[in-house]
Design a protein around this motif. Structure first.
Motif, PDB file in Angstrom:
ATOM      1  N   GLY A   1     -16.042  -5.518 -27.160  1.00  0.00           N
ATOM      2  CA  GLY A   1     -15.681  -4.323 -27.917  1.00  0.00           C
ATOM      3  C   GLY A   1     -14.327  -3.772 -27.530  1.00  0.00           C
ATOM      4  O   GLY A   1     -13.531  -3.361 -28.394  1.00  0.00           O
ATOM      5  N   ARG A   2     -14.014  -3.756 -26.234  1.00  0.00           N
ATOM      6  CA  ARG A   2     -12.715  -3.238 -25.793  1.00  0.00           C
ATOM      7  C   ARG A   2     -11.569  -4.146 -26.222  1.00  0.00           C
ATOM      8  O   ARG A   2     -10.464  -3.671 -26.525  1.00  0.00           O
ATOM      9  CB  ARG A   2     -12.719  -3.026 -24.274  1.00  0.00           C
ATOM     10  N   THR A   3     -11.818  -5.434 -26.263  1.00  0.00           N
ATOM     11  CA  THR A   3     -10.798  -6.363 -26.759  1.00  0.00           C
ATOM     12  C   THR A   3     -10.469  -6.049 -28.217  1.00  0.00           C
ATOM     13  O   THR A   3      -9.296  -5.983 -28.611  1.00  0.00           O
ATOM     14  CB  THR A   3     -11.275  -7.810 -26.616  1.00  0.00           C
ATOM     15  N   ILE A   4     -11.508  -5.833 -29.014  1.00  0.00           N
ATOM     16  CA  ILE A   4     -11.305  -5.501 -30.425  1.00  0.00           C
ATOM     17  C   ILE A   4     -10.658  -4.130 -30.571  1.00  0.00           C
ATOM     18  O   ILE A   4      -9.733  -3.942 -31.381  1.00  0.00           O
ATOM     19  CB  ILE A   4     -12.655  -5.550 -31.175  1.00  0.00           C
ATOM     20  N   ALA A   5     -11.104  -3.151 -29.778  1.00  0.00           N
ATOM     21  CA  ALA A   5     -10.572  -1.791 -29.873  1.00  0.00           C
ATOM     22  C   ALA A   5      -9.072  -1.756 -29.592  1.00  0.00           C
ATOM     23  O   ALA A   5      -8.303  -1.084 -30.287  1.00  0.00           O
ATOM     24  CB  ALA A   5     -11.315  -0.869 -28.912  1.00  0.00           C
ATOM     25  N   ASP A   6      -8.634  -2.473 -28.556  1.00  0.00           N
ATOM     26  CA  ASP A   6      -7.211  -2.496 -28.213  1.00  0.00           C
ATOM     27  C   ASP A   6      -6.373  -3.037 -29.370  1.00  0.00           C
ATOM     28  O   ASP A   6      -5.301  -2.501 -29.694  1.00  0.00           O
ATOM     29  CB  ASP A   6      -6.980  -3.352 -26.966  1.00  0.00           C
ATOM     30  N   LYS A   7      -6.855  -4.097 -29.989  1.00  0.00           N
ATOM     31  CA  LYS A   7      -6.122  -4.697 -31.103  1.00  0.00           C
ATOM     32  C   LYS A   7      -6.153  -3.805 -32.348  1.00  0.00           C
ATOM     33  O   LYS A   7      -5.163  -3.696 -33.078  1.00  0.00           O
ATOM     34  CB  LYS A   7      -6.703  -6.072 -31.424  1.00  0.00           C
ATOM     35  N   LEU A   8      -7.305  -3.168 -32.600  1.00  0.00           N
ATOM     36  CA  LEU A   8      -7.412  -2.305 -33.771  1.00  0.00           C
ATOM     37  C   LEU A   8      -6.515  -1.083 -33.656  1.00  0.00           C
ATOM     38  O   LEU A   8      -5.965  -0.608 -34.663  1.00  0.00           O
ATOM     39  CB  LEU A   8      -8.862  -1.856 -33.977  1.00  0.00           C
ATOM     40  N   THR A   9      -6.375  -0.543 -32.455  1.00  0.00           N
ATOM     41  CA  THR A   9      -5.496   0.610 -32.254  1.00  0.00           C
ATOM     42  C   THR A   9      -4.092   0.306 -32.762  1.00  0.00           C
ATOM     43  O   THR A   9      -3.471   1.120 -33.462  1.00  0.00           O
ATOM     44  CB  THR A   9      -5.458   0.996 -30.767  1.00  0.00           C
ATOM     45  N   ALA A  10      -3.601  -0.874 -32.434  1.00  0.00           N
ATOM     46  CA  ALA A  10      -2.262  -1.265 -32.882  1.00  0.00           C
ATOM     47  C   ALA A  10      -2.221  -1.518 -34.384  1.00  0.00           C
ATOM     48  O   ALA A  10      -1.267  -1.126 -35.071  1.00  0.00           O
ATOM     49  CB  ALA A  10      -1.805  -2.509 -32.122  1.00  0.00           C
ATOM     50  N   ARG A  11      -3.266  -2.120 -34.913  1.00  0.00           N
ATOM     51  CA  ARG A  11      -3.263  -2.501 -36.324  1.00  0.00           C
ATOM     52  C   ARG A  11      -3.486  -1.304 -37.254  1.00  0.00           C
ATOM     53  O   ARG A  11      -2.963  -1.269 -38.368  1.00  0.00           O
ATOM     54  CB  ARG A  11      -4.329  -3.570 -36.592  1.00  0.00           C
ATOM     55  N   LEU A  12      -4.293  -0.326 -36.809  1.00  0.00           N
ATOM     56  CA  LEU A  12      -4.632   0.811 -37.660  1.00  0.00           C
ATOM     57  C   LEU A  12      -3.705   2.014 -37.457  1.00  0.00           C
ATOM     58  O   LEU A  12      -3.691   2.930 -38.269  1.00  0.00           O
ATOM     59  CB  LEU A  12      -6.082   1.248 -37.409  1.00  0.00           C
ATOM     60  N   GLY A  13      -2.965   2.021 -36.338  1.00  0.00           N
ATOM     61  CA  GLY A  13      -2.062   3.128 -36.084  1.00  0.00           C
ATOM     62  C   GLY A  13      -2.747   4.394 -35.619  1.00  0.00           C
ATOM     63  O   GLY A  13      -2.140   5.475 -35.637  1.00  0.00           O
ATOM     64  N   GLN A  14      -4.011   4.296 -35.228  1.00  0.00           N
ATOM     65  CA  GLN A  14      -4.757   5.420 -34.674  1.00  0.00           C
ATOM     66  C   GLN A  14      -5.546   4.916 -33.459  1.00  0.00           C
ATOM     67  O   GLN A  14      -5.974   3.762 -33.432  1.00  0.00           O
ATOM     68  CB  GLN A  14      -5.731   6.011 -35.697  1.00  0.00           C
ATOM     69  N   PRO A  15      -5.757   5.793 -32.450  1.00  0.00           N
ATOM     70  CA  PRO A  15      -6.546   5.357 -31.292  1.00  0.00           C
ATOM     71  C   PRO A  15      -7.976   4.986 -31.678  1.00  0.00           C
ATOM     72  O   PRO A  15      -8.611   5.699 -32.463  1.00  0.00           O
ATOM     73  CB  PRO A  15      -6.539   6.587 -30.378  1.00  0.00           C
ATOM     74  N   VAL A  16      -8.453   3.878 -31.140  1.00  0.00           N
ATOM     75  CA  VAL A  16      -9.859   3.491 -31.270  1.00  0.00           C
ATOM     76  C   VAL A  16     -10.473   3.731 -29.899  1.00  0.00           C
ATOM     77  O   VAL A  16     -10.193   2.996 -28.949  1.00  0.00           O
ATOM     78  CB  VAL A  16     -10.003   2.034 -31.725  1.00  0.00           C
ATOM     79  N   VAL A  17     -11.278   4.790 -29.801  1.00  0.00           N
ATOM     80  CA  VAL A  17     -11.740   5.295 -28.510  1.00  0.00           C
ATOM     81  C   VAL A  17     -13.135   4.757 -28.204  1.00  0.00           C
ATOM     82  O   VAL A  17     -14.092   5.015 -28.950  1.00  0.00           O
ATOM     83  CB  VAL A  17     -11.755   6.833 -28.503  1.00  0.00           C
ATOM     84  N   VAL A  18     -13.264   4.024 -27.119  1.00  0.00           N
ATOM     85  CA  VAL A  18     -14.533   3.393 -26.730  1.00  0.00           C
ATOM     86  C   VAL A  18     -15.426   4.394 -26.005  1.00  0.00           C
ATOM     87  O   VAL A  18     -14.977   5.111 -25.115  1.00  0.00           O
ATOM     88  CB  VAL A  18     -14.281   2.169 -25.847  1.00  0.00           C
ATOM     89  N   GLU A  19     -16.699   4.434 -26.399  1.00  0.00           N
ATOM     90  CA  GLU A  19     -17.723   5.199 -25.688  1.00  0.00           C
ATOM     91  C   GLU A  19     -18.908   4.277 -25.420  1.00  0.00           C
ATOM     92  O   GLU A  19     -19.385   3.620 -26.343  1.00  0.00           O
ATOM     93  CB  GLU A  19     -18.195   6.408 -26.515  1.00  0.00           C
ATOM     94  N   ASN A  20     -19.362   4.224 -24.185  1.00  0.00           N
ATOM     95  CA  ASN A  20     -20.514   3.384 -23.823  1.00  0.00           C
ATOM     96  C   ASN A  20     -21.796   4.203 -23.844  1.00  0.00           C
ATOM     97  O   ASN A  20     -21.894   5.229 -23.173  1.00  0.00           O
ATOM     98  CB  ASN A  20     -20.316   2.792 -22.432  1.00  0.00           C
ATOM     99  N   LYS A  21     -22.777   3.749 -24.623  1.00  0.00           N
ATOM    100  CA  LYS A  21     -24.071   4.430 -24.700  1.00  0.00           C
ATOM    101  C   LYS A  21     -25.180   3.380 -24.664  1.00  0.00           C
ATOM    102  O   LYS A  21     -25.724   2.994 -25.696  1.00  0.00           O
ATOM    103  CB  LYS A  21     -24.144   5.283 -25.963  1.00  0.00           C
ATOM    104  N   PRO A  22     -25.533   2.918 -23.451  1.00  0.00           N
ATOM    105  CA  PRO A  22     -26.469   1.803 -23.327  1.00  0.00           C
ATOM    106  C   PRO A  22     -27.943   2.180 -23.335  1.00  0.00           C
ATOM    107  O   PRO A  22     -28.793   1.288 -23.321  1.00  0.00           O
ATOM    108  CB  PRO A  22     -26.094   1.217 -21.963  1.00  0.00           C
TER     109      PRO A  22
END
Length: 323
Positions: A48-69
């Motif tokens: 998920g963090r790998t995808i989030a980092d890439k999406l932040t750059a592609r979408l131009g907005q922060p993709v903020v990870v929250e863990n809820k296990p």
């Protein structure tokens, strides 16, 4: 419906259709919450963090990870299911809370009604691993050891209703052995328990096991695919180890709440598909045993339903439930 009401409905539809491209172009206008249905350091978290980092750059907005296990990922799934349908809250989940747990317990969400699939991210086998101090180097030796030591084996899972849980219950039934289930919230504590001897064996994806296998603390015995997994070719399958017909996958995917505008889902799907094809992402995740999938929202929806249909009779036969 009278003529005036019909005209009002028609005008509304025209406005909605005309607005759809604008929604896709303007979204996102603020940060996006990306909920992991697993703890920090888990395989799902790494993905998920790998995808989030890439999406932040592609979408131009922060993709903020929250863990809820908590509760085997069902808490995270419920939160996204009940969130506003605007694409600003999404989750990466797995077959446990999406396909299996609905068959095992009453949940505060309906996967088919409350969630909208975006994309399948990965699909990979679970790996059967044991504490390396045990005199076990194969599936046959594990079964023989279990039968010679009744009541002495515990197994860890990454959570109630997970593929980690169901795979072991199916294996126990097919092999005719017994072991006590000890569920954890995610792979990090489950793997730790197996290293420390609190539990003696586990089914989990390779990512959280890899370093411990290399360090000689765990021993991998087999994988759960029907045929040998190309990314882990040295490991036999459970099926070829004496249990033909044994097959299971641990897959992951991204979802948003039902009712999210289709252009937003289409944008997310296109961007994540692109992320999964980036060479550095492929290299990093392949090295950890992830098979990158991608595809359409409809294909992911069919996978979720198909897994429920496949495992429902197995769960019934095994008599499994979560209180």
């Amino acid at each position: 419906m009278n003529r005036r009401d019909a005209l009002r409905v028609l005008v509304g539809l025209v406005i909605a259709i005309a607005a759809a491209p604008a929604v896709a172009q303007s979204w996102p206008e603020r940060p996006i919450k990306f909920i992991m249905a697993a703890p920090a350091g888990s395989s799902l978290d790494v993905l998920g963090r790998t995808i989030a980092d890439k999406l932040t750059a592609r979408l131009g907005q922060p993709v903020v990870v929250e863990n809820k296990p908590a509760a085997g990922g069902t808490v995270a799934t419920a939160e996204v299911a009940k969130s506003p349908p605007d694409g600003y809250a999404m989750m990466i989940g797995f077959n446990g809370p999406l396909s299996f747990s609905p068959l095992l317990q009453k949940l505060p969400y309906d996967v088919q009604k409350d969630l909208a699939p975006v994309i399948t991210t990965t699909s990979q086998p679970n790996v059967l691993a044991v504490n390396a101090t045990l005199p076990i180097k194969s599936v046959a030796e594990l079964v023989a050891y279990a039968k010679a030591n009744p009541g002495k084996l515990n197994y860890a899972s990454v959570g109630n209703g997970s593929s980690s849980h169901l795979n072991m219950e199916l294996f126990k039934q097919m092999a005719g052995i017994d072991a006590v289930h000890v569920p954890f919230n995610g792979s990090p504590p489950a793997v730790t328990a197996t290293i420390q001897g609190e539990t003696q064996m586990i089914f989990a994806v390779m990512q959280p096991l890899q370093a411990q296998i290399q360090a000689g603390k765990l021993r991998a015995l087999a994988v759960t695919t029907a045929k040998r997994f190309p990314l882990l070719p040295d490991y036999p399958t459970i099926a070829e180890s004496g249990y033909p017909g044994f097959e299971a996958l641990a897959w992951n995917g991204v979802l948003v709440s039902a009712g999210t505008p289709k252009p937003v889902i289409a944008r997310l799907n296109a961007e994540i598909n692109a992320v999964l094809k980036e060479p550095d992402v492929v290299q990093k995740l392949h090295a950890q045993g992830f098979d990158l999938i991608g595809g359409t929202p409809e294909e992911f929806g069919a996978l979720i339903k198909g897994e429920s249909d496949k495992w429902a009779p197995v769960i019934k036969r095994l008599g499994l439930k979560i209180d």
